[in-house]
Design a protein around this motif. Structure first.
Motif, PDB file in Angstrom:
ATOM      1  N   LEU A 172       0.828  -1.204   0.000  1.00  0.00           N
ATOM      2  CA  LEU A 172       0.000   0.000   0.000  1.00  0.00           C
ATOM      3  C   LEU A 172       0.863   1.255   0.000  1.00  0.00           C
ATOM      4  O   LEU A 172       2.027   1.233   0.419  1.00  0.00           O
ATOM      5  N   THR A 173       0.272   2.363  -0.451  1.00  0.00           N
ATOM      6  CA  THR A 173       1.001   3.630  -0.466  1.00  0.00           C
ATOM      7  C   THR A 173       1.116   4.245   0.923  1.00  0.00           C
ATOM      8  O   THR A 173       1.896   5.169   1.128  1.00  0.00           O
ATOM      9  N   THR A 174       0.347   3.754   1.869  1.00  0.00           N
ATOM     10  CA  THR A 174       0.426   4.216   3.248  1.00  0.00           C
ATOM     11  C   THR A 174      -0.178   3.149   4.145  1.00  0.00           C
ATOM     12  O   THR A 174      -1.176   2.517   3.779  1.00  0.00           O
ATOM     13  N   PRO A 175       0.376   2.930   5.328  1.00  0.00           N
ATOM     14  CA  PRO A 175      -0.241   1.966   6.247  1.00  0.00           C
ATOM     15  C   PRO A 175      -1.617   2.414   6.707  1.00  0.00           C
ATOM     16  O   PRO A 175      -2.420   1.605   7.147  1.00  0.00           O
ATOM     17  N   ALA A 176      -1.891   3.705   6.601  1.00  0.00           N
ATOM     18  CA  ALA A 176      -3.189   4.223   7.022  1.00  0.00           C
ATOM     19  C   ALA A 176      -4.208   4.227   5.882  1.00  0.00           C
ATOM     20  O   ALA A 176      -5.203   4.928   5.939  1.00  0.00           O
ATOM     21  N   CYS A 177      -3.958   3.457   4.852  1.00  0.00           N
ATOM     22  CA  CYS A 177      -4.804   3.453   3.656  1.00  0.00           C
ATOM     23  C   CYS A 177      -6.261   3.135   4.010  1.00  0.00           C
ATOM     24  O   CYS A 177      -6.560   2.053   4.531  1.00  0.00           O
ATOM     25  N   PRO A 178      -7.188   4.043   3.715  1.00  0.00           N
ATOM     26  CA  PRO A 178      -8.595   3.799   4.054  1.00  0.00           C
ATOM     27  C   PRO A 178      -9.299   2.858   3.078  1.00  0.00           C
ATOM     28  O   PRO A 178     -10.444   2.484   3.298  1.00  0.00           O
ATOM     29  N   LEU A 179      -8.617   2.492   1.981  1.00  0.00           N
ATOM     30  CA  LEU A 179      -9.245   1.667   0.947  1.00  0.00           C
ATOM     31  C   LEU A 179      -8.753   0.223   0.972  1.00  0.00           C
ATOM     32  O   LEU A 179      -8.950  -0.520   0.015  1.00  0.00           O
ATOM     33  N   LYS A 180      -8.122  -0.168   2.066  1.00  0.00           N
ATOM     34  CA  LYS A 180      -7.536  -1.500   2.160  1.00  0.00           C
ATOM     35  C   LYS A 180      -8.583  -2.600   1.932  1.00  0.00           C
ATOM     36  O   LYS A 180      -8.354  -3.544   1.177  1.00  0.00           O
ATOM     37  N   ASP A 181      -9.725  -2.486   2.589  1.00  0.00           N
ATOM     38  CA  ASP A 181     -10.762  -3.519   2.456  1.00  0.00           C
ATOM     39  C   ASP A 181     -11.286  -3.604   1.024  1.00  0.00           C
ATOM     40  O   ASP A 181     -11.552  -4.702   0.502  1.00  0.00           O
ATOM     41  N   MET A 182     -11.439  -2.451   0.371  1.00  0.00           N
ATOM     42  CA  MET A 182     -11.912  -2.429  -1.013  1.00  0.00           C
ATOM     43  C   MET A 182     -10.917  -3.128  -1.941  1.00  0.00           C
ATOM     44  O   MET A 182     -11.300  -3.925  -2.812  1.00  0.00           O
ATOM     45  N   ILE A 183      -9.630  -2.857  -1.739  1.00  0.00           N
ATOM     46  CA  ILE A 183      -8.596  -3.478  -2.573  1.00  0.00           C
ATOM     47  C   ILE A 183      -8.550  -4.982  -2.330  1.00  0.00           C
ATOM     48  O   ILE A 183      -8.418  -5.776  -3.261  1.00  0.00           O
ATOM     49  N   GLN A 184      -8.683  -5.393  -1.075  1.00  0.00           N
ATOM     50  CA  GLN A 184      -8.660  -6.822  -0.754  1.00  0.00           C
ATOM     51  C   GLN A 184      -9.811  -7.557  -1.436  1.00  0.00           C
ATOM     52  O   GLN A 184      -9.608  -8.610  -2.054  1.00  0.00           O
ATOM     53  N   THR A 185     -11.007  -7.011  -1.341  1.00  0.00           N
ATOM     54  CA  THR A 185     -12.168  -7.637  -1.977  1.00  0.00           C
ATOM     55  C   THR A 185     -11.992  -7.730  -3.487  1.00  0.00           C
ATOM     56  O   THR A 185     -12.290  -8.760  -4.112  1.00  0.00           O
ATOM     57  N   ALA A 186     -11.476  -6.669  -4.098  1.00  0.00           N
ATOM     58  CA  ALA A 186     -11.271  -6.660  -5.544  1.00  0.00           C
ATOM     59  C   ALA A 186     -10.237  -7.700  -5.969  1.00  0.00           C
ATOM     60  O   ALA A 186     -10.399  -8.370  -7.000  1.00  0.00           O
ATOM     61  N   CYS A 187      -9.185  -7.884  -5.178  1.00  0.00           N
ATOM     62  CA  CYS A 187      -8.150  -8.875  -5.488  1.00  0.00           C
ATOM     63  C   CYS A 187      -8.713 -10.296  -5.434  1.00  0.00           C
ATOM     64  O   CYS A 187      -8.473 -11.122  -6.328  1.00  0.00           O
ATOM     65  N   VAL A 188      -9.459 -10.588  -4.376  1.00  0.00           N
ATOM     66  CA  VAL A 188     -10.044 -11.925  -4.218  1.00  0.00           C
ATOM     67  C   VAL A 188     -11.001 -12.217  -5.368  1.00  0.00           C
ATOM     68  O   VAL A 188     -10.958 -13.298  -5.987  1.00  0.00           O
ATOM     69  N   ASN A 189     -11.852 -11.258  -5.677  1.00  0.00           N
ATOM     70  CA  ASN A 189     -12.816 -11.459  -6.759  1.00  0.00           C
ATOM     71  C   ASN A 189     -12.127 -11.651  -8.106  1.00  0.00           C
ATOM     72  O   ASN A 189     -12.549 -12.487  -8.927  1.00  0.00           O
ATOM     73  N   ALA A 190     -11.069 -10.901  -8.354  1.00  0.00           N
ATOM     74  CA  ALA A 190     -10.362 -11.005  -9.636  1.00  0.00           C
ATOM     75  C   ALA A 190      -9.775 -12.387  -9.832  1.00  0.00           C
ATOM     76  O   ALA A 190      -9.886 -12.988 -10.911  1.00  0.00           O
ATOM     77  N   VAL A 191      -9.147 -12.946  -8.786  1.00  0.00           N
ATOM     78  CA  VAL A 191      -8.534 -14.274  -8.894  1.00  0.00           C
ATOM     79  C   VAL A 191      -9.607 -15.343  -9.076  1.00  0.00           C
ATOM     80  O   VAL A 191      -9.483 -16.245  -9.916  1.00  0.00           O
ATOM     81  N   LYS A 192     -10.692 -15.234  -8.311  1.00  0.00           N
ATOM     82  CA  LYS A 192     -11.745 -16.249  -8.397  1.00  0.00           C
ATOM     83  C   LYS A 192     -12.480 -16.201  -9.742  1.00  0.00           C
ATOM     84  O   LYS A 192     -12.837 -17.238 -10.312  1.00  0.00           O
ATOM     85  N   LEU A 193     -12.717 -15.006 -10.246  1.00  0.00           N
ATOM     86  CA  LEU A 193     -13.473 -14.878 -11.493  1.00  0.00           C
ATOM     87  C   LEU A 193     -12.627 -15.151 -12.731  1.00  0.00           C
ATOM     88  O   LEU A 193     -13.109 -15.732 -13.704  1.00  0.00           O
ATOM     89  N   LEU A 194     -11.369 -14.757 -12.690  1.00  0.00           N
ATOM     90  CA  LEU A 194     -10.549 -14.817 -13.899  1.00  0.00           C
ATOM     91  C   LEU A 194      -9.535 -15.954 -13.921  1.00  0.00           C
ATOM     92  O   LEU A 194      -8.962 -16.246 -14.971  1.00  0.00           O
ATOM     93  N   VAL A 195      -9.324 -16.600 -12.759  1.00  0.00           N
ATOM     94  CA  VAL A 195      -8.339 -17.692 -12.710  1.00  0.00           C
ATOM     95  C   VAL A 195      -8.988 -19.004 -12.309  1.00  0.00           C
ATOM     96  O   VAL A 195      -9.006 -19.971 -13.065  1.00  0.00           O
ATOM     97  N   SER A 196      -9.548 -19.050 -11.104  1.00  0.00           N
ATOM     98  CA  SER A 196     -10.152 -20.297 -10.634  1.00  0.00           C
ATOM     99  C   SER A 196     -11.175 -20.017  -9.552  1.00  0.00           C
ATOM    100  O   SER A 196     -10.864 -19.343  -8.560  1.00  0.00           O
ATOM    101  N   LYS A 197     -12.386 -20.551  -9.745  1.00  0.00           N
ATOM    102  CA  LYS A 197     -13.432 -20.386  -8.729  1.00  0.00           C
ATOM    103  C   LYS A 197     -13.086 -21.104  -7.437  1.00  0.00           C
ATOM    104  O   LYS A 197     -13.556 -20.753  -6.362  1.00  0.00           O
ATOM    105  N   GLN A 198     -12.256 -22.143  -7.545  1.00  0.00           N
ATOM    106  CA  GLN A 198     -11.900 -22.927  -6.356  1.00  0.00           C
ATOM    107  C   GLN A 198     -10.733 -22.308  -5.574  1.00  0.00           C
ATOM    108  O   GLN A 198     -10.367 -22.806  -4.499  1.00  0.00           O
TER     109      GLN A 198
END
Length: 364
Positions: free
Chosen positions: A44-70
């Motif tokens: 992250l660009t700062t440890p105080a990043c207020p968008l951490k949860d949003m980025i985490q959700t987007a990362c998980v969804n991207a891997v599951k949707l575009l790589v493997s649902k499992q």
């Protein structure tokens, strides 16, 4: 699954503030794949990043949707705070960002804003210092409950250094920690400028993500000294909604636009926006006018960082040495958290723009 698959999927995840994907921004590190289990680290660009949860959700969804649902995805976070400083080896080498909190006039709650901004950043995981540069009217000792305490000295590379006090996880330095509060500081400009330089060069600030500087009100010697002594990342303007405060805030904005200073304005925050009684938290009484700070920000094309209400607990906490961010009153705490979140995002944007405008060999 391969590392290339993961990077391809994550290239669809945007960093909301910087406007590019996290792969292009080189924010993805340490990809580990074990069967259906995938882990990686996002820097992250700062440890105080207020968008951490949003980025985490987007990362998980991207891997599951575009790589493997499992896929079982684990996202780790670390941080490497952005900085626009190109002189890191000279002044305050361990400090990545210096944020000056200023106001055109006194009495608008600038010290309260500076103190709670520092605490909000620290609670987000950043390493933070607070320098009270208001030589004639220091507030930090009272607001942090350290009246009467004194910093000690230590030797660093053969030179005596002042060690800041620590309270609530942040480092503190104020002239009020060095001079008896019953004594007035009756100094001419050169003495004040010398004291400010000592707060920069003779204090052992160490490694900090953010150094918040509580500036005195107005536009004078101390502002010039600070801006010319250290490379300030940007300033936050504090005002109240009333016309008298707004007129002085305009002078502060104009000061930092002058060629000899040319310090970026991170944004403007409106303090004492409305009164909310504790027994009626949903009610708002606009004692000093309504949305004057927002109109001023629009007029000067500045980022409006938010509104801080008048809540009795903010005053009580400051007097007792327990700032609002350390209390349990929800209205004021949320107001400061929201303000800090917007401010930190715009500091990251400011740093990215400065870095992008420099030649590659100069970028930090």
């Amino acid at each position: 699954m391969t590392e290339a698959d993961i990077l391809s999927a994550l290239s669809n995840v945007q960093e909301p503030d910087l406007g590019k994907d996290i792969v292009t921004l080189n924010m993805v590190k340490d990809i580990v794949i074990d069967g259906d289990n995938v882990s990686f680290t996002v820097v992250l660009t700062t440890p105080a990043c207020p968008l951490k949860d949003m980025i985490q959700t987007a990362c998980v969804n991207a891997v599951k949707l575009l790589v493997s649902k499992q896929a079982v995805v684990k996202v780790n976070f670390t941080s490497n705070t952005n900085t626009n400083r190109k002189d890191a080896g000279q002044v305050l080498p361990g400090v990545k960002n210096i944020i000056a909190v200023v106001s055109g006039k006194g009495g608008v709650g600038k010290s309260t804003v500076a103190a709670n901004l520092a605490l909000a950043l620290a609670q987000g995981g950043a390493s933070v210092g607070l320098m009270d540069a208001d030589i004639y009217g220091p507030s930090v000792p009272i607001m942090f409950g350290v009246r009467g305490e004194r910093p000690f000295m230590k030797e660093v590379d053969g030179k005596g250094k002042i060690v800041p006090l620590e309270r609530f996880g942040i480092k503190l330095m104020s002239i009020g920690l060095l001079v008896d509060e019953k004594n007035a500081v009756v100094w001419r400009g050169p003495m004040v400028s010398s004291a400010i330089r000592q707060f920069v060069t003779d204090v052992e600030w160490g490694n900090l993500d953010y150094l918040v500087v509580d500036m005195p009100p107005g536009t004078g010697d101390i502002h010039l000294t600070m801006m010319q002594t250290v490379p300030v990342t940007g300033v936050i303007i504090v005002t109240t909604p009333q016309d008298v405060a707004l007129a002085d805030a305009k002078k502060g904005i104009a000061m930092f636009a002058q060629a000899q200073l040319k310090v970026p304005v991170i944004g403007l925050v409106e303090n004492m926006s409305y009164f909310t009684p504790a027994e009626l938290p949903g009610n708002k009484y606009y004692i000093f006018g309504k949305e004057g700070g927002k109109r001023l920000a629009d007029e000067y094309d500045l980022t409006f960082l938010g509104q801080i209400p008048i809540v009795q607990s903010i005053r009580e906490g400051g007097d007792k040495g327990i700032p609002a961010m350390m209390g349990d009153e929800p209205v004021s705490r949320k107001a400061f958290e929201d303000f800090a979140a917007i401010a930190i995002r715009h500091i990251a944007i400011l740093n990215s723009h400065v870095a992008a405008s420099r030649p590659a060999e100069m970028a930090v």
